[in-house]
Design an enzyme around this catalytic site. Structure first.
Site, PDB file in Angstrom:
ATOM      1  N   GLU A   1      22.319 -14.846  42.762  1.00  0.00           N
ATOM      2  CA  GLU A   1      20.958 -15.134  42.274  1.00  0.00           C
ATOM      3  C   GLU A   1      20.086 -13.887  42.164  1.00  0.00           C
ATOM      4  O   GLU A   1      18.883 -13.952  42.381  1.00  0.00           O
ATOM      5  CB  GLU A   1      20.271 -16.155  43.189  1.00  0.00           C
ATOM      6  CG  GLU A   1      20.890 -17.527  43.154  1.00  0.00           C
ATOM      7  CD  GLU A   1      20.013 -18.581  43.809  1.00  0.00           C
ATOM      8  OE1 GLU A   1      19.143 -18.217  44.630  1.00  0.00           O
ATOM      9  OE2 GLU A   1      20.196 -19.768  43.487  1.00  0.00           O
TER      10      GLU A   1
ATOM     11  N   GLU B   1      25.563 -24.334  42.264  1.00  0.00           N
ATOM     12  CA  GLU B   1      24.878 -24.939  43.424  1.00  0.00           C
ATOM     13  C   GLU B   1      24.079 -26.164  43.000  1.00  0.00           C
ATOM     14  O   GLU B   1      23.008 -26.049  42.407  1.00  0.00           O
ATOM     15  CB  GLU B   1      23.922 -23.932  44.095  1.00  0.00           C
ATOM     16  CG  GLU B   1      24.632 -22.835  44.840  1.00  0.00           C
ATOM     17  CD  GLU B   1      23.662 -21.890  45.554  1.00  0.00           C
ATOM     18  OE1 GLU B   1      22.550 -22.321  45.944  1.00  0.00           O
ATOM     19  OE2 GLU B   1      24.017 -20.700  45.696  1.00  0.00           O
TER      20      GLU B   1
HETATM   21  C1  GAL Z   1      20.104 -20.613  46.822  1.00  0.00           C
HETATM   22  C2  GAL Z   1      21.083 -19.622  47.427  1.00  0.00           C
HETATM   23  C3  GAL Z   1      21.937 -20.266  48.500  1.00  0.00           C
HETATM   24  C4  GAL Z   1      21.069 -21.034  49.445  1.00  0.00           C
HETATM   25  C5  GAL Z   1      20.241 -22.037  48.681  1.00  0.00           C
HETATM   26  C6  GAL Z   1      19.302 -22.838  49.533  1.00  0.00           C
HETATM   27  O1  GAL Z   1      19.087 -19.963  46.187  1.00  0.00           O
HETATM   28  O2  GAL Z   1      21.910 -19.098  46.419  1.00  0.00           O
HETATM   29  O3  GAL Z   1      22.659 -19.293  49.164  1.00  0.00           O
HETATM   30  O4  GAL Z   1      20.255 -20.142  50.098  1.00  0.00           O
HETATM   31  O5  GAL Z   1      19.427 -21.356  47.773  1.00  0.00           O
HETATM   32  O6  GAL Z   1      19.991 -23.573  50.455  1.00  0.00           O
END
Ligand code: GAL
Length: 768
Positions: free
Chosen positions: A181, A250
């Site tokens: 990110e 994600e």
């Molecule tokens: C995203 C990140 C993850 C985790 C998630 C929140 O931005 O890539 O590693 O931090 O947020 O749980």
């Protein structure tokens, strides 16, 4: 002498064997293709250090049974290289073993090496020694940083290659990620940020892993790396480069928790809606972040102020139990989507927009077609007419019709039971209900009275000087005050500007007070009145970190500990005189005496008498028997997971350090299990009820008709019911069994007076 012919034959067959096992992973405009076949990838994040090797096979099996075909994990640099060039891959850091466990289960792997990972992990996964390399700047074109990043990334890639774990070698890893990110936070890094992204791409490619690399949330992802999306929804996401498959690394199944914050919750319906929308709009790979969140053992939590639980409201709960209905509702969705794999990855797509956020998408090949009907309106149900039939699509839901005729799944209609988990006290034989404790004080004399440190400096230092080997750093100085000093007055205070996260202040051995930051607000001022002595005064402040920051532009240089100023203020009338101690000679001591000297391993010097409560800086110790059975165990401070593999069946020891003061007699051990299972099934579906390994002991409520009032635990019948006695039908079918299935139908429960338009449900509350 062996014949050369035979040798050649052996050689050829070895080559053949290797190439037959390796599979080719590439991408086209639509999807990942694995051995020439376009695939749907349904993946789930499990972070190996947030569980134990003993838990891995079960977690992975449950993931597979839940309809996943891949597991995703980050690699955690600071855990593996806690000190420069000193590595740890043991126990729950044995990621190779984790990957092999996934491989054994027949699942693919998405390996996110980072090595910056965010992940609510201490310092985002960066080792703190990295920060202490002179001249280093993180996540930009800084040679020292790039060298270290490349060194660690190469090490991991080499370890993986050694074990032949990339798909190109016949292993399970189909994708690898570099960075994390960065696109979200890169603007302040300017042109160097852009150059860094390109370098990341080149460096990764140079490692020649034979499967594609990805970058998430990075619109300018350099070719040939693949850009991916992260978020609660990625249906609107389109890759910046044309002809790139739409992939979602994600899908946040819930969220993390901070101290003082609420338990996060994202409904099963909403997660399912997001996934269905993603596949409706051309997505072919998605990963649940998290599928199993687990526990932040030791000092791995980031933050500051991320809790020890990393449950995340994920489909498998912190302990590895099914979080129902989320697990089951998504499992059904996966099965439906996989049944459509061919048409989703090859079909021609036609979209029809009905207005008011209602749309239909048809995927069509010569063999047939599959449909998604979606209603993204948050409040109004929609009726849409398609090829001569009318379909009701509830608000904020997607219906899936694998043959474009029959609705097989709707994201808002949950047919999986809701499991209510309960905690039971430890019933181990002869285990007393309350534990017997001994105690000993933390030895603070050397610091609070003598100010004895290991290093000194004429300034206040960033707590990261400790390389983060401990949460604790003592800041100590001594001040000579004279009664004739202009500052001397009846009204003197000490004022400390802190960024966190917790401090305990002492003057001349007397405890003055404590202060702490709260989540999100890390600056505070601590000010207390002090009676100083004429002559030498010892000021000792213990600073404790509660997880180092893990996210944001330049998060790595955020100060920890006491940036100052630290001042003594003398007030006379309306005059204040300030003595700034910030450039005084400060002496520093890392760690608590008890941690450094491992008093928890020491069997002497513990006392049973006068067990104190509400005493600061106190060590407590007890022994306990592991709870009987196999249910997950928690120590009830606030439900901290103690994996079974941490305990022997016989005697175990628990040591607590009480920094603020508390009452150990309130601490006990419990097990977690399903207490109540509430089934919910729409007409013509089959209700499956399970007490997960225990017998269903009773049925408290059963109704077949229109939706009953209330929620699991407090149901009341609705206005129309099947003629037959639902309660005794369900009792007969279920009581005394571990699981039971009952069709929700008029045939079983009798006809109703509900009327044609009412959608009927079977609702049951079972006691486990
Ligand atoms: C995203 C990140 C993850 C985790 C998630 C929140 O931005 O890539 O590693 O931090 O947020 O749980």
């Amino acid at each position: 002498m062996a014949s050369p012919k035979l040798n050649l034959f052996v050689l050829l067959s070895v080559i053949f064997f290797v190439s037959a096992c390796a599979y080719d992973v590439s991408r086209d405009e639509r999807a990942l293709t694995i051995d020439g076949k376009r695939r749907i990838i349904m993946s789930g994040s499990i972070h190996y250090p947030r569980s134990t090797p003993e838990m891995w096979p079960d977690l992975i099996k449950k993931s597979k049974d839940g309809g996943l075909n891949a597991i995703e994990t980050y690699i955690f640099w600071n855990a593996h290289e806690p000190l420069r060039r000193q590595y740890d891959f043991s126990g729950n850091l044995d990621f190779i073993r984790f990957l092999k466990t996934v491989q054994d289960a027949g699942l693919y792997v998405i390996l996110r090496i980072g090595p910056y990972v965010c992940a609510e992990w201490n310092y985002g996964g960066f080792p703190v020694w990295l920060h202490n390399i002179p001249g280093i700047e993180f996540r930009t074109t800084n040679t020292a940083f790039m060298n270290e990043m490349q060194n660690f990334t190469t090490l991991i890639v080499d370890m993986v290659k050694q074990e032949k774990l990339f798909a190109s070698q016949g292993g399970p890893i189909i994708l690898a990620q570099i960075e994390n990110e960065y696109g979200n936070i890169m603007a302040p890094y300017g042109d160097a940020g852009k150059a860094y992204v390109d370098w990341c791409g080149k460096m990764a490619e140079s490692l020649d892993i034979g499967v594609p690399w990805i970058m998430c949330q990075q619109p300018d992802t350099p070719e040939p790396l693949i850009q991916t999306c992260n978020g609660f929804y990625c249906d609107d996401y389109e890759p910046a480069k044309p002809n790139t498959p739409k992939m979602w690394t994600e899908n946040w199944t819930g969220w993390f928790k901070n101290w003082g914050g609420q338990d996060p919750h994202r409904t099963a319906e909403d997660v399912a809606f997001a996934v269905a929308r993603f596949f409706q709009t051309g997505g072919t790979l998605q990963n649940y972040y998290m599928y199993h969140g687990g526990t932040n053992f030791g000092r791995i939590a980031g933050g500051p102020y991320i809790t020890t639980t990393y449950d995340y409201d994920a489909p498998l709960d912190e302990y590895g139990n099914f979080a129902q209905p989320k697990y089951g509702h998504l499992k059904e969705l996966h099965n439906v989507l996989f049944s459509m794999e061919k048409v989703l990855t090859h079909g021609n797509v036609t979209n029809t927009d009905f207005g008011n956020s209602v749309s239909a998408t048809v995927y069509q090949t010569d063999e047939g077609s599959s449909c998604f009907f979606s209603n993204a309106n948050t409040t109004t149900d929609a009726t849409l007419s398609f090829q001569g039939s009318a379909y009701i699509v509830p608000a904020w839901s997607v219906s899936i019709l694998p043959d474009c005729k029959t609705e097989v799944y709707n994201t808002a209609k949950v047919n999986t039971q809701t499991s209510v988990m309960v905690k039971k006290s430890n019933e181990a034989e002869s285990e007393p209900m309350s534990l017997k404790w001994v105690w000993r004080p933390e030895n603070i004399d050397e610091t609070v009275l003598q100010g004895k440190g290991e290093i000194s400096a004429s300034q206040l230092v960033d707590q990261k000087v400790t390389n983060d080997v401990s949460d604790y750093l003592w800041y100590m100085t001594s001040v000579n005050l004279d009664k004739n000093d202009p500052i001397w007055s009846e009204n003197m205070t000490i004022r400390i500007n802190g960024t966190g996260q917790v401090i305990h202040a002492y003057v001349n051995g007397e405890y003055l007070g404590s202060q702490w930051a709260t989540y999100g607000i890390f600056n505070y001022v601590f000010e207390k009145r002090v009676k100083f002595n004429p002559g030498q005064n010892q000021i000792s402040i213990l600073s404790a970190t509660v997880g180092l920051q893990n996210y944001g532009s330049f998060f790595d240089v955020v100060q920890n500990g006491l940036p100052g100023p630290i001042e003594i203020i003398g007030r006379k009338g309306d005059e204040s005189i300030i003595k700034d101690l910030s450039s005084h000679k400060w002496s520093y001591k890392v760690d608590l005496h008890g941690l450094e000297n491992k008093v928890f391993m020491d069997s002497s010097k513990w006392q049973a008498e006068n067990l104190p409560t509400n005493r600061m800086m106190t060590w407590y110790k007890t022994t306990f028997k592991a709870p009987l059975g196999k249910d997950p165990v928690v120590v009830n401070l606030q439900g901290y997971h103690v994996p079974r593999s941490f305990m022997s069946d016989d005697n175990n020891e628990l040591v607590l350090f009480e920094e603020f003061g508390g009452n150990p007699s309130l601490v006990n051990f419990q097990t977690i299990r399903v207490g109540t299972a509430c089934g919910n099934s729409y007409e013509n579906k089959t209700m499956e009820l399970s007490c997960e390994g225990r017998l269903i002991s009773d049925i408290k409520f059963a109704s077949y008709g229109d939706a009953p009032e209330g929620t699991c635990g407090s149901f009341a019948t609705g206005s129309c019911q099947g003629k037959n006695d639902a309660l005794s039908i369900v009792r007969n079918a279920c009581v005394g069994k571990e699981t039971c299935s009952i069709p929700a139908s008029d045939e079983v429960f009798g006809s109703t007076t509900c009327g044609k338009d009412v959608s009927k449900k079977l609702v049951v509350e079972a006691i486990c």
